[in-house]
Design an enzyme around this catalytic site. Structure first.
Site, PDB file in Angstrom:
ATOM      1  NE  ARG A 152     -21.796  11.848 -66.817  1.00  0.00           N
ATOM      2  CZ  ARG A 152     -21.194  12.229 -67.706  1.00  0.00           C
ATOM      3  NH1 ARG A 152     -19.936  12.038 -68.320  1.00  0.00           N
ATOM      4  NH2 ARG A 152     -21.393  13.343 -68.001  1.00  0.00           N
ATOM      5  CB  THR A 189     -17.712   3.715 -70.223  1.00  0.00           C
ATOM      6  OG1 THR A 189     -19.225   3.783 -69.320  1.00  0.00           O
ATOM      7  CG2 THR A 189     -17.730   2.410 -69.451  1.00  0.00           C
ATOM      8  CG  ASP A 242     -27.726  18.227 -58.089  1.00  0.00           C
ATOM      9  OD1 ASP A 242     -29.003  17.802 -57.995  1.00  0.00           O
ATOM     10  OD2 ASP A 242     -26.725  16.865 -58.252  1.00  0.00           O
ATOM     11  CG  ASP A 262     -28.269  17.493 -54.477  1.00  0.00           C
ATOM     12  OD1 ASP A 262     -29.109  15.875 -54.278  1.00  0.00           O
ATOM     13  OD2 ASP A 262     -27.284  16.979 -54.452  1.00  0.00           O
TER      14      ASP A 262
HETATM   15  N1  URA Z   1     -27.611  18.188 -63.378  1.00  0.00           N
HETATM   16  C1  URA Z   1     -28.161  19.220 -62.341  1.00  0.00           C
HETATM   17  O1  URA Z   1     -28.458  19.115 -61.272  1.00  0.00           O
HETATM   18  N2  URA Z   1     -27.095  20.839 -62.429  1.00  0.00           N
HETATM   19  C2  URA Z   1     -26.443  21.048 -63.289  1.00  0.00           C
HETATM   20  O2  URA Z   1     -25.786  21.978 -63.036  1.00  0.00           O
HETATM   21  C3  URA Z   1     -26.541  20.154 -65.117  1.00  0.00           C
HETATM   22  C4  URA Z   1     -26.470  19.293 -64.610  1.00  0.00           C
END
Ligand code: URA
Length: 209
Positions: free
Chosen positions: A104, A108, A200, A203
Site C-alpha cells: 500500500r 496515496t 498480523d 508476522d
Molecule cells: N492484515 C492482518 O494481517 N491482520 C489484520 O487484522 C488486518 C490485515
C-alpha cells in the site's frame, strides 16, 4: 446467488479459536493455517466441473472422475497468503502456484503491484486467491483486477478471517467473485486490524513480531 460463503464446521471453529489466541506460537500457528485452509478447500472446490474417464480396478472396469480442464492455480497474495498454500496443495498436488505481491503506497494509500509471477496459459484456468485476512479488501480487489486482465476462467477468493468492510468492497467492485471465509468478524479498527481477528497474520506466520 449468495457469493459469501462462511464455512462453519466444528473442526474449523476449534482450530480458528486456537489460531486467534495470542499465546499460540509460530509453529502451531503455521500448522493451523494450513489445516484450516485444507478443510476450507473442500467447500471452495465444491462446484468445480468434473469429467468421467474409464479406469480398471483389480476386479473390473469402472468410471473414474477427474477435475475438468487445465490445472487450477493457487495465487497467494504475499506474504501472508503463502501460509495457506501447502494445506491446499496437499489435497490438489497438480495445482500450480502463482504469486502476487501488493503493497500500500503510504501517500496515496492505494494498493500497488510489485510482483506478479503466474503460470503460463492463464486463460481457461480456475484461480483461488489466498490471503488469510480480508481487511479493507484493497489487496484482494487489486489481485482480482490483475487476474481478470489474463481472462482467467474463474476466480474464487479464500481468506480465513474477513470483516464486513472488506466483503463489501470486494463485492461492490466484483459482485461475481465468490468469497470463502472461515469467520466473518465484527469490524476493522482504526489501525486497519480486524477485530477480534488474530493480529498480523504475516508476522505470526513468519515469526516477525
Ligand atoms: N492484515 C492482518 O494481517 N491482520 C489484520 O487484522 C488486518 C490485515
Amino acid at each position: 446467488m449468495n457469493k459469501l460463503h462462511i464455512i462453519q464446521h466444528p473442526l474449523i471453529l476449534s482450530k480458528m479459536t486456537q489460531i486467534r489466541r495470542k499465546e499460540t506460537p509460530t509453529k502451531m500457528f503455521k500448522e493451523l493455517v494450513n489445516e484450516i485452509s485444507a478443510l476450507m478447500c473442500y467447500e471452495i472446490t465444491r462446484d468445480l466441473e468434473t469429467e468421467e474417464f474409464e479406469i480398471e480396478t483389480p476386479v473390473s472396469k469402472t468410471t473414474g472422475y477427474r477435475i475438468k480442464g487445465e490445472d487450477l492455480v493457487l495465487v497467494p497474495i504475499l506474504r501472508a497468503g503463502l501460509g495457506m498454500v501447502e494445506g491446499i496443495q496437499n489435497l490438489m498436488p497438480s495445482a500450480k502456484t502463482g504469486h502476487i505481491g501488493i503493497y500500500r503506497d503510504h501517500e496515496t494509500l492505494q494498493p500497488v503491484e510489485y510482483l506478479c509471477k503466474l503460470p503460463s496459459n492463464m486463460q481457461n484456468r480456475d484461480i483461488i486467491i489466498l490471503d488469510p485476512m480480508l481487511a479493507t479488501g484493497g489487496s484482494a480487489v487489486k489481485a482480482i483486477e490483475i487476474l481478470k486482465s489474463y481472462q482467467v476462467k474463474s476466480i474464487r477468493l479464500a481468506c480465513l478471517v474477513g470483516c464486513p468492510e472488506g466483503v463489501k468492497y470486494v463485492h461492490e467492485s466484483y459482485p461475481e467473485i465468490p468469497i470463502y471465509l472461515a469467520a466473518l468478524d465484527e469490524k476493522l479498527n482504526e489501525q486497519g486490524y480486524i477485530v477480534p481477528g488474530l493480529g498480523d497474520a504475516g508476522d505470526r506466520l513468519f515469526g516477525t513480531i
